[in-house]
Design an enzyme around this catalytic site. Structure first.
Site, PDB file in Angstrom:
ATOM      1  N   ASP A 170      -2.570   5.702  -3.009  1.00  0.00           N
ATOM      2  CA  ASP A 170      -2.907   6.728  -2.011  1.00  0.00           C
ATOM      3  C   ASP A 170      -1.708   7.617  -1.725  1.00  0.00           C
ATOM      4  OD1 ASP A 170      -5.537   6.134  -1.692  1.00  0.00           O
ATOM      5  OD2 ASP A 170      -5.262   4.837   0.050  1.00  0.00           O
TER       6      ASP A 170
ATOM      7  N   CYS B 297     -10.787   2.215  -8.036  1.00  0.00           N
ATOM      8  CA  CYS B 297      -9.835   2.500  -6.961  1.00  0.00           C
ATOM      9  C   CYS B 297      -9.930   1.314  -6.010  1.00  0.00           C
ATOM     10  CB  CYS B 297     -10.269   3.794  -6.263  1.00  0.00           C
ATOM     11  SG  CYS B 297      -9.461   4.140  -4.697  1.00  0.00           S
TER      12      CYS B 297
ATOM     13  N   ASP C  83     -15.649  12.740  -1.768  1.00  0.00           N
ATOM     14  CA  ASP C  83     -15.120  11.410  -1.435  1.00  0.00           C
ATOM     15  C   ASP C  83     -15.876  10.839  -0.234  1.00  0.00           C
ATOM     16  OD1 ASP C  83     -12.888   9.307  -0.705  1.00  0.00           O
ATOM     17  OD2 ASP C  83     -12.263  10.138  -2.633  1.00  0.00           O
ATOM     18  N   ASP C  84     -15.287   9.868   0.404  1.00  0.00           N
ATOM     19  CA  ASP C  84     -15.886   9.141   1.526  1.00  0.00           C
ATOM     20  C   ASP C  84     -16.440  10.101   2.591  1.00  0.00           C
ATOM     21  OD1 ASP C  84     -16.506   7.152   3.298  1.00  0.00           O
ATOM     22  OD2 ASP C  84     -14.481   6.333   3.449  1.00  0.00           O
TER      23      ASP C  84
ATOM     24  N   ASP D 272     -14.585   2.588  -5.043  1.00  0.00           N
ATOM     25  CA  ASP D 272     -13.475   2.179  -4.184  1.00  0.00           C
ATOM     26  C   ASP D 272     -13.690   0.746  -3.702  1.00  0.00           C
ATOM     27  OD1 ASP D 272     -11.193   2.386  -2.639  1.00  0.00           O
ATOM     28  OD2 ASP D 272     -11.858   4.138  -1.506  1.00  0.00           O
ATOM     29  N   MET D 273     -12.650   0.114  -3.204  1.00  0.00           N
ATOM     30  CA  MET D 273     -12.724  -1.237  -2.636  1.00  0.00           C
ATOM     31  C   MET D 273     -11.555  -1.351  -1.662  1.00  0.00           C
ATOM     32  SD  MET D 273     -13.323  -4.285  -2.086  1.00  0.00           S
ATOM     33  CE  MET D 273     -13.062  -6.033  -2.229  1.00  0.00           C
ATOM     34  N   ASN D 274     -11.870  -1.275  -0.367  1.00  0.00           N
ATOM     35  CA  ASN D 274     -10.794  -1.069   0.602  1.00  0.00           C
ATOM     36  C   ASN D 274     -10.336  -2.283   1.380  1.00  0.00           C
ATOM     37  OD1 ASN D 274      -9.902   1.773   0.668  1.00  0.00           O
ATOM     38  ND2 ASN D 274     -12.103   2.131   0.767  1.00  0.00           N
TER      39      ASN D 274
ATOM     40  N   TRP E 148       0.858  -1.178   0.000  1.00  0.00           N
ATOM     41  CA  TRP E 148       0.000   0.000   0.000  1.00  0.00           C
ATOM     42  C   TRP E 148       0.904   1.241   0.000  1.00  0.00           C
ATOM     43  CZ3 TRP E 148      -0.316   3.878   3.797  1.00  0.00           C
ATOM     44  CH2 TRP E 148      -1.305   4.842   3.537  1.00  0.00           C
TER      45      TRP E 148
ATOM     46  N   LYS F 264     -16.381   7.561  -8.338  1.00  0.00           N
ATOM     47  CA  LYS F 264     -15.176   6.850  -7.878  1.00  0.00           C
ATOM     48  C   LYS F 264     -15.636   5.588  -7.166  1.00  0.00           C
ATOM     49  CE  LYS F 264     -11.143   7.510  -4.839  1.00  0.00           C
ATOM     50  NZ  LYS F 264     -10.476   8.499  -3.982  1.00  0.00           N
TER      51      LYS F 264
HETATM   52  C1  DGJ Z   1      -9.075   4.706  -0.226  1.00  0.00           C
HETATM   53  C2  DGJ Z   1      -8.860   5.550  -1.441  1.00  0.00           C
HETATM   54  O1  DGJ Z   1      -7.698   5.143  -2.097  1.00  0.00           O
HETATM   55  C3  DGJ Z   1      -8.789   7.012  -1.038  1.00  0.00           C
HETATM   56  O2  DGJ Z   1      -8.527   7.796  -2.158  1.00  0.00           O
HETATM   57  C4  DGJ Z   1     -10.077   7.410  -0.374  1.00  0.00           C
HETATM   58  O3  DGJ Z   1     -11.134   7.365  -1.313  1.00  0.00           O
HETATM   59  C5  DGJ Z   1     -10.368   6.503   0.789  1.00  0.00           C
HETATM   60  N1  DGJ Z   1     -10.297   5.106   0.431  1.00  0.00           N
HETATM   61  C6  DGJ Z   1     -11.716   6.795   1.390  1.00  0.00           C
HETATM   62  O4  DGJ Z   1     -12.075   5.913   2.342  1.00  0.00           O
END
Ligand code: DGJ
Length: 726
Positions: free
Chosen positions: A539, A517, A357-358, A469-471, A189, A467
């Protein structure tokens, strides 16, 4: 062009500069005989195997044969491309040639992203059969306008009893016994896709992911090259998997030479085929270059632009909005007034689009709650998303928004209503990462449920950008909707569910600019590029780190697909201070956006951003459609590099030089030798200085030298009438 030679029983695929050959041997085995440079005239193409045969006698050892698609159990003990398991427990397939057919256009892989249909393409289907019942259709496509060859494999149970696939790859590529280097794009990361290069040692070297997404660790792509290959010289073979789930890419140096195999990761993969049923292994795209890694990358870039990106965004001339993203500006700490203040500052600098964003939905104050509830938090947005959108539009700003469709927080209305929608092994707790679970996207009703929410959101007001996302990676993978015997299908079905939702979104909202993302750049692959013309690269927005990350990413993926934002210093990820010019250079060499609290900028500072934004607008089409030449590779500390982007007709170019590269590499009067220009032309920079292309590509562009923390400089060069040359 695809040619079958009946006498030699060879099948040869020609792209403008490359040639790929297979041959059916006397036993009916399909041999791989060549992938490399092509002869100028196709009819001069030799039977590469025959030409080599006097020096090679594999006798009866299948281990020594170059096989086009390998299976275990019948004498080839190298990495297999597929592993069928028959009802009697045997894992074997003796695949023999059963026919071929050539088609105009591109083969289709329903439900999977793949290089697109095109009149430029021609497809080949080769059928191989095993007496036990497995039938394999190997699919190939060549595009006349570029040097990519795509491969896919469709595996069918042509027998009478069920069989289970334990492994399914689309690529199996054998090389003769020459030394090769193996290059992968690895990372963590905030440090994704850093190239790693080492000689291919005896045995297997494997990269992959069992995370359900490719992850930060490895990009689903790799390169084999001659040990002396550089940016400008030498043979290289690159493979990119058109897939966004768990993958395995293995290279093996063995007695016979080397083998490269690319497919779905076998961990937790078991796909049962009833008689008559088929399974399509996702596509792999191949590029060969005999002119070094630079040309290899450019071939990939051209092919991805022309045949993979969403057609609506493939035209480089279509303007892309310059955006500001709220994440690094405010994280979760905002209300509508703060957002509008940021938007006003951004607008006054000339920024076009505001991305929220979030943190905007249903009680989301931090990362512990509310994922899955895609409705506005009225405390932050009193008039909902449409209210904010209307106010932004009124100030001339377009609007975009962040979602994480695959995720659900334990503390959310969605989870309370549908606890079984989360992936969870019976009898065990679902596994939380970043306080969230993953939705079971292998279930159509889950995909439908999220689609309804997203459709409601996107149709509520003019949202121009999304956007996705998938965290987190997948864990406790088990689907409540499938029987025990089919749990090995969940990972792949999950990925198919993600594709299905992205298909619906992009078809229903064809003008939507989708940016994928995954906690930074954990899902940057050709599968995602089929749906979204840009992907958040990392990030880490620090210019120094980005120099490395964007360099590694550019080995395969076009630079204008890399989400890249100008951000503040000290950088939020690294604490480094880098020059404004360096941060601009890296953002301009990607999608070009902003991600910082511009409300802290004075009028004067905001005005200083304008020329850069105007520069992007003026040269955006060239920046998005030009050819990348990596001139000086990042040094070991990642503090310096130089690259240029040259219009396809060489009529203009943008040159970037950052960090220590600006002081040259130790010379007193450093110059930067350019590439890709027309040597017979004269070029002028923005200050009116002129040079011939010849001079720029021999002596080089004089560098001004520079001091400070990560200095940078950029030039725009334009071809002018020659008489005024200096
Ligand atoms: C991870 C993304 O890479 C960031 O840019 C941002 O959108 C955060 N998640 C938000 O939780």
């Amino acid at each position: 062009m695809i040619v079958y030679n009946e006498d030699a029983r060879t099948l040869t695929l020609f792209t403008p500069h490359t040639c790929y050959q297979m041959k059916v041997d006397g036993e009916g085995r399909l041999l791989h005989t060549w992938y490399g440079r092509r002869p100028a005239a196709a009819d001069m193409c030799p039977d590469f195997y025959e030409a080599r045969a006097p020096h090679q006698d594999p006798g009866c050892w299948p281990d020594l044969l170059p096989l086009e698609y390998a299976a275990p159990g019948v004498g080839d003990n190298r990495i297999p491309a597929c592993v069928p398991e028959y009802a009697d427990g045997t894992q074997a397939a003796d695949l023999r040639f059963a026919g071929y057919a050539v088609y105009p256009g591109k083969y289709a892989l329903p439900g999977l992203p793949a290089f697109r249909a095109s009149e430029q393409a021609q497809s080949l289907r080769v059928t191989l059969r095993d007496a036990g019942g497995l039938s394999v259709e190997l699919w190939y496509a060549v595009y006349d306008d570029c040097d990519v060859i795509t491969r896919a494999a469709v595996l069918t149970n042509a027998g009478e009893r069920p069989l289970t696939l334990r492994q399914a790859a689309s690529l199996c590529l054998d090389f003769p016994g020459v030394p090769l280097d193996f290059i992968t794009m690895d990372g963590v990361w905030a440090g994704e896709r850093t190239p790693a290069r080492a000689p291919l040692r005896p045995g297997e070297q494997t990269i992959g992911s069992t995370k359900g997404i490719p992850g930060h660790g490895h990009s689903p792509a790799a390169i084999l090259c001659a040990p002396d290959a550089t940016e400008t010289h030498g043979e290289c073979w690159a493979a990119a998997f058109v897939y966004s789930g768990s993958f395995e890419l293995s290279a093996e140096r063995c007695e016979a030479g080397a083998r490269l195999v690319c497919g779905i990761h076998p961990y937790h993969f078991a796909w049962t085929l009833e008689p008559g049923a088929s399974f399509a292994a996702p596509e792999t795209a191949l590029v060969y270059s005999d002119a070094g890694l630079g040309e290899m990358s450019r071939r990939f870039h051209r092919a991805i632009r022309a045949h993979l990106l969403p057609p609506a965004w493939a035209d480089a001339a279509r303007p892309r909005p310059v955006l500001i993203n709220s994440w690094e500006a405010f994280y979760f700490d905002f209300d509508e007034a703060r957002l509008l203040e940021l938007a006003r500052a951004a607008r006054s600098a000339g920024i076009d689009l505001f991305v929220l964003d979030d943190g905007w939905f249903a009680g989301r104050e931090d990362d512990t709650t509310s994922l899955g509830d895609w409705v506005a938090d009225r405390r932050k947005l009193p008039d909902g998303v449409p209210g904010l959108c209307e106010r932004l539009n009124a100030m001339g700003m377009e609007f975009g928004i962040w979602v994480e469709p695959e995720a659900v927080s334990p503390n959310s209305a969605l989870y309370r209503a549908h606890p079984d929608w989360a992936l969870r092994i019976p009898g065990r707790d679902a596994f939380e990462i970043r306080h969230q679970y993953t939705l079971d996207f292998s279930r159509p009703e889950v995909v439908d449920g999220i689609w309804e929410q997203l459709d409601g959101l996107l149709s509520s007001c003019p949202i121009r950008y999304l956007k996705w996302d998938m965290n987190r990676s997948l864990a406790t993978v088990y689907s409540a909707a499938l029987p025990a015997a089919r749990q090995g299908e969940v990972y792949h079905r999950y990925t198919l569910g993600v594709y299905e939702l992205q298909r619906r979104l992009t078809e229903a909202y064809p003008d939507l600019l989708l940016e994928n993302c995954a906690g930074g750049g954990a899902r940057f692959d050709c599968g995602m590029l089929y749906y979204s013309p840009q992907i958040w690269c990392s990030d880490n927005t620090d210019a120094c780190a980005r120099t490395n990350i964007q360099y590694g990413t550019s080995l395969i993926y076009p630079y204008e697909t890399m989400g890249a934002h100008f951000s503040t210093v000290p950088n939020h990820c690294t604490g480094h201070v880098t020059s404004r010019q360096a941060r601009m250079a890296l953002a301009l060499s990607g999608t070009f956006g902003f991600e910082l609290d511009l409300t802290k900028y004075s009028e004067e500072q905001l005005a200083q951003l304008r020329p850069d934004i105007e520069w992007y607008r003026a040269h955006g089409a060239m920046l998005r459609g030009g050819e990348l030449y990596r001139l000086l590779l990042p040094d070991e500390k990642g503090t310096g590099a130089a690259w240029c982007i040259v219009a396809p007709d060489a009529g203009e170019a943008a040159v970037f030089c950052v960090g220590s590269a600006l002081a040259g590499r130790g010379e007193r009067c450093p110059c930067l030798v350019l590439r890709g220009l027309d040597e017979n032309a004269v070029y002028e920079d923005e200050d009116g200085a002129r040079w011939t292309g010849f001079l720029l590509q021999t002596l080089g562009l004089p560098l001004p030298g520079a001091f400070g923390q990560m200095p940078a400089r950029r030039w725009y060069l334009r071809r002018v009438e020659p008489e005024a040359a200096r």
